[in-house]
Scaffold this motif. Structure first.
Motif: not given
Length: 107
Positions: A49-58
């Motif tokens: 799997k290719l994972l990366e840091r992102g931003f969700g709600e709030g």
């Protein structure tokens, strides 16, 4: 200045935790100190799997699954060609996604 750790520190911590827990990890592409990071997470020989840091709600940090439908290696190489600051780290351990989340989302 933000309170976020430099990517070099996060990459080193992830590799150390994985290796200390009996898994294997390696740097596939080294970026700059503050570049983004992709993690190729392999759960003990399973499908990567290719994972990366992102931003969700709030604005909360989340781990995003960016796995392409095919040619994962080509995908991250194309991303790296457009963004030479990008780090690409591969980890192979049971619970690979959990290790990535624990290290990358520790805010």
């Amino acid at each position: 200045m933000t309170g976020r750790l430099p990517t070099t520190v996060i990459a080193t911590a992830l590799l150390r935790r994985v290796n200390d827990s009996g898994g294997s990890g390696m740097v596939l592409a080294k970026g700059t100190q503050d570049g983004s990071m992709l993690v190729v997470a392999i759960d003990r020989g399973g499908s990567p799997k290719l994972l990366e840091r992102g931003f969700g709600e709030g604005g909360r940090a989340i781990l995003i699954d960016s796995t392409p439908t095919e040619d994962l290696d080509g995908y991250w190489r194309r991303r790296r060609a457009r963004d030479p600051d990008l780090w690409v780290i591969e980890v192979d351990i049971a619970g690979a996604e959990r290790f990535a989340a624990e290290v990358m989302l520790d805010d």
